[in-house]
Design a protein around this motif. Structure first.
Motif, PDB file in Angstrom:
ATOM      1  N   ASP A   1     103.199  -9.822  88.019  1.00 36.04           N
ATOM      2  CA  ASP A   1     103.660 -10.778  86.728  1.00 36.04           C
ATOM      3  C   ASP A   1     104.401 -11.890  87.546  1.00 36.04           C
ATOM      4  O   ASP A   1     103.941 -12.497  88.404  1.00 36.04           O
ATOM      5  CB  ASP A   1     104.468  -9.984  85.782  1.00 36.04           C
ATOM      6  CG  ASP A   1     103.633  -8.981  85.200  1.00 36.04           C
ATOM      7  OD1 ASP A   1     102.448  -8.941  84.953  1.00 36.04           O
ATOM      8  OD2 ASP A   1     104.111  -7.750  85.078  1.00 36.04           O
ATOM      9  N   ARG A   2     105.455 -12.423  86.799  1.00 38.63           N
ATOM     10  CA  ARG A   2     106.082 -13.609  87.118  1.00 38.63           C
ATOM     11  C   ARG A   2     106.646 -13.373  88.599  1.00 38.63           C
ATOM     12  O   ARG A   2     107.063 -14.366  89.636  1.00 38.63           O
ATOM     13  CB  ARG A   2     107.445 -13.713  86.305  1.00 38.63           C
ATOM     14  CG  ARG A   2     106.995 -14.421  85.102  1.00 38.63           C
ATOM     15  CD  ARG A   2     108.080 -14.654  84.080  1.00 38.63           C
ATOM     16  NE  ARG A   2     107.751 -15.123  82.695  1.00 38.63           N
ATOM     17  CZ  ARG A   2     108.636 -15.550  81.844  1.00 38.63           C
ATOM     18  NH1 ARG A   2     109.956 -15.681  82.177  1.00 38.63           N
ATOM     19  NH2 ARG A   2     108.137 -15.789  80.764  1.00 38.63           N
ATOM     20  N   ALA A   3     107.042 -12.213  89.017  1.00 41.85           N
ATOM     21  CA  ALA A   3     107.534 -11.747  90.341  1.00 41.85           C
ATOM     22  C   ALA A   3     106.494 -12.276  91.625  1.00 41.85           C
ATOM     23  O   ALA A   3     106.977 -12.503  92.662  1.00 41.85           O
ATOM     24  CB  ALA A   3     107.990 -10.243  90.540  1.00 41.85           C
ATOM     25  N   ALA A   4     105.265 -12.297  91.032  1.00 37.78           N
ATOM     26  CA  ALA A   4     104.373 -12.779  92.342  1.00 37.78           C
ATOM     27  C   ALA A   4     104.430 -14.196  92.644  1.00 37.78           C
ATOM     28  O   ALA A   4     104.028 -14.505  93.608  1.00 37.78           O
ATOM     29  CB  ALA A   4     102.932 -12.819  91.485  1.00 37.78           C
TER      30      ALA A   4
ATOM     31  N   MET B   1     102.447 -17.783  96.852  1.00 32.82           N
ATOM     32  CA  MET B   1     103.103 -17.840  95.714  1.00 32.82           C
ATOM     33  C   MET B   1     102.006 -17.718  94.728  1.00 32.82           C
ATOM     34  O   MET B   1     101.057 -18.299  94.812  1.00 32.82           O
ATOM     35  CB  MET B   1     104.192 -18.716  95.401  1.00 32.82           C
ATOM     36  CG  MET B   1     105.339 -18.812  96.297  1.00 32.82           C
ATOM     37  SD  MET B   1     106.536 -19.833  95.605  1.00 32.82           S
ATOM     38  CE  MET B   1     105.665 -21.504  95.732  1.00 32.82           C
ATOM     39  N   GLY B   2     102.144 -16.515  93.750  1.00 27.08           N
ATOM     40  CA  GLY B   2     101.426 -16.292  92.662  1.00 27.08           C
ATOM     41  C   GLY B   2     100.194 -15.311  92.738  1.00 27.08           C
ATOM     42  O   GLY B   2      99.641 -15.108  91.972  1.00 27.08           O
ATOM     43  N   VAL B   3     100.212 -14.586  94.168  1.00 30.91           N
ATOM     44  CA  VAL B   3      99.350 -13.668  94.179  1.00 30.91           C
ATOM     45  C   VAL B   3      99.949 -12.376  94.253  1.00 30.91           C
ATOM     46  O   VAL B   3     100.734 -12.034  95.065  1.00 30.91           O
ATOM     47  CB  VAL B   3      98.444 -13.651  95.661  1.00 30.91           C
ATOM     48  CG1 VAL B   3      97.763 -12.621  96.071  1.00 30.91           C
ATOM     49  CG2 VAL B   3      97.933 -14.977  96.082  1.00 30.91           C
TER      50      VAL B   3
ATOM     51  N   VAL C   1     109.166  -6.386  90.517  1.00 30.16           N
ATOM     52  CA  VAL C   1     109.240  -6.231  91.683  1.00 30.16           C
ATOM     53  C   VAL C   1     109.669  -4.239  91.457  1.00 30.16           C
ATOM     54  O   VAL C   1     110.504  -4.089  90.742  1.00 30.16           O
ATOM     55  CB  VAL C   1     110.390  -6.462  92.315  1.00 30.16           C
ATOM     56  CG1 VAL C   1     110.533  -5.900  93.980  1.00 30.16           C
ATOM     57  CG2 VAL C   1     110.056  -8.058  92.527  1.00 30.16           C
ATOM     58  N   SER C   2     108.739  -3.568  92.012  1.00 28.85           N
ATOM     59  CA  SER C   2     109.038  -2.095  91.970  1.00 28.85           C
ATOM     60  C   SER C   2     108.951  -1.689  93.535  1.00 28.85           C
ATOM     61  O   SER C   2     107.928  -1.769  94.148  1.00 28.85           O
ATOM     62  CB  SER C   2     107.967  -1.606  90.965  1.00 28.85           C
ATOM     63  OG  SER C   2     107.883  -1.916  89.924  1.00 28.85           O
TER      64      SER C   2
ATOM     65  N   VAL D   1      94.188 -10.453  94.056  1.00 27.89           N
ATOM     66  CA  VAL D   1      95.136  -9.583  94.410  1.00 27.89           C
ATOM     67  C   VAL D   1      95.186  -8.730  95.596  1.00 27.89           C
ATOM     68  O   VAL D   1      94.179  -8.564  96.145  1.00 27.89           O
ATOM     69  CB  VAL D   1      95.037  -8.463  93.239  1.00 27.89           C
ATOM     70  CG1 VAL D   1      96.233  -7.184  93.394  1.00 27.89           C
ATOM     71  CG2 VAL D   1      95.257  -8.800  91.826  1.00 27.89           C
ATOM     72  N   ARG D   2      96.198  -8.705  96.402  1.00 30.38           N
ATOM     73  CA  ARG D   2      96.168  -7.774  97.576  1.00 30.38           C
ATOM     74  C   ARG D   2      96.816  -6.529  97.289  1.00 30.38           C
ATOM     75  O   ARG D   2      97.643  -6.085  96.738  1.00 30.38           O
ATOM     76  CB  ARG D   2      97.477  -8.372  98.500  1.00 30.38           C
ATOM     77  CG  ARG D   2      97.146  -7.364  99.870  1.00 30.38           C
ATOM     78  CD  ARG D   2      97.505  -8.336 101.107  1.00 30.38           C
ATOM     79  NE  ARG D   2      99.049  -8.698 101.273  1.00 30.38           N
ATOM     80  CZ  ARG D   2      99.656  -9.381 102.141  1.00 30.38           C
ATOM     81  NH1 ARG D   2      98.818 -10.218 102.981  1.00 30.38           N
ATOM     82  NH2 ARG D   2     100.841  -9.628 102.172  1.00 30.38           N
TER      83      ARG D   2
END
Length: 215
Positions: A11-14, A56-58, A88-89, A180-181
């Motif tokens: 989400d935004r954390a990307a 950023m953004g991925v 972030v998890s 997505v990685r």
């Protein structure tokens, strides 16, 4: 004490820059009451090491990192997970010894979707051609409306791939794709492993990403 951890950012954390992530982890660990080990010299900083950077953004589903702390237990681990910012998890934490983290980041696995799925065949041909700007392609397959691929030298970054897709007029820009990685790890048989072997002992609730197929 050296801890290896796997984390996701979604989400935004990307959109958190890679260079800011050590600060994010250091702040959250301090909030959890963890005493961090610091580097030596005139400007000591928390000893935190991360895997290869992402643009950023991925989003990333299973990224490796290491941190050096004075002490650790399960209660501390639970507190840390509750102190992280939204998106972030931390998936798993384990005390480790042995090889440095960067030596274990041999491969990276990705999933690519396009706003126009009819151009996926063109994207696959670009990947197979060796002109994607990525490291050596170790596997690529299509499943439904997505491409799954694995590459060596993940530090080269997927920004090069996006530039190649734009240059080939397969997409007009980042808005036309979703990348997505899935994981960074090392090759074990025909798979990119989420864990880093017996010295880590981490197991995650995700399947392996097959180099020759889809998860």
């Amino acid at each position: 004490m050296r801890l290896r951890f796997l984390f996701s950012k979604r989400d935004r954390a990307a959109f958190l820059p890679h260079v800011e992530l050590p600060k994010v982890f250091a702040r959250s660990l301090r909030r959890a009451g963890v005493l961090l080990c610091h580097t030596e010299g005139f400007s000591p900083r928390p000893k935190i090491s991360l895997g290869p950077a992402l643009p950023m953004g991925v989003p990333a589903l299973a990224e490796p990192g290491e941190v050096w702390v004075e002490e650790w237990n399960q209660e501390t681990s639970d507190r840390w997970k509750n102190c992280l910012p939204e998106g972030v998890s931390v998936l798993a934490v384990q005390e480790v010894a042995g090889p440095a983290l960067h030596t274990l980041c041999e491969l990276a696995a990705y999933r690519l979707r396009l706003r126009n799925p009819e151009r996926l065949d063109d994207a696959e041909r670009l990947l197979q051609s060796g002109e994607s700007g990525l490291g050596a392609l170790k596997g690529c397959c299509r499943k439904a409306e997505a491409l799954f691929f694995s590459v060596e030298t993940p530090e080269k970054g997927v920004g090069n791939l996006v530039k190649a897709l734009i240059g080939a007029e397969i997409v007009a820009g980042w808005d036309d794709l979703f990348l997505v990685r899935l994981c960074v790890g090392r090759r074990e048989g025909d798979s990119v492993s989420f864990d880093f072997g017996e010295e880590c002992g981490i197991s995650l609730p995700f399947p392996l990403v097959n180099v020759g197929g889809a998860p």
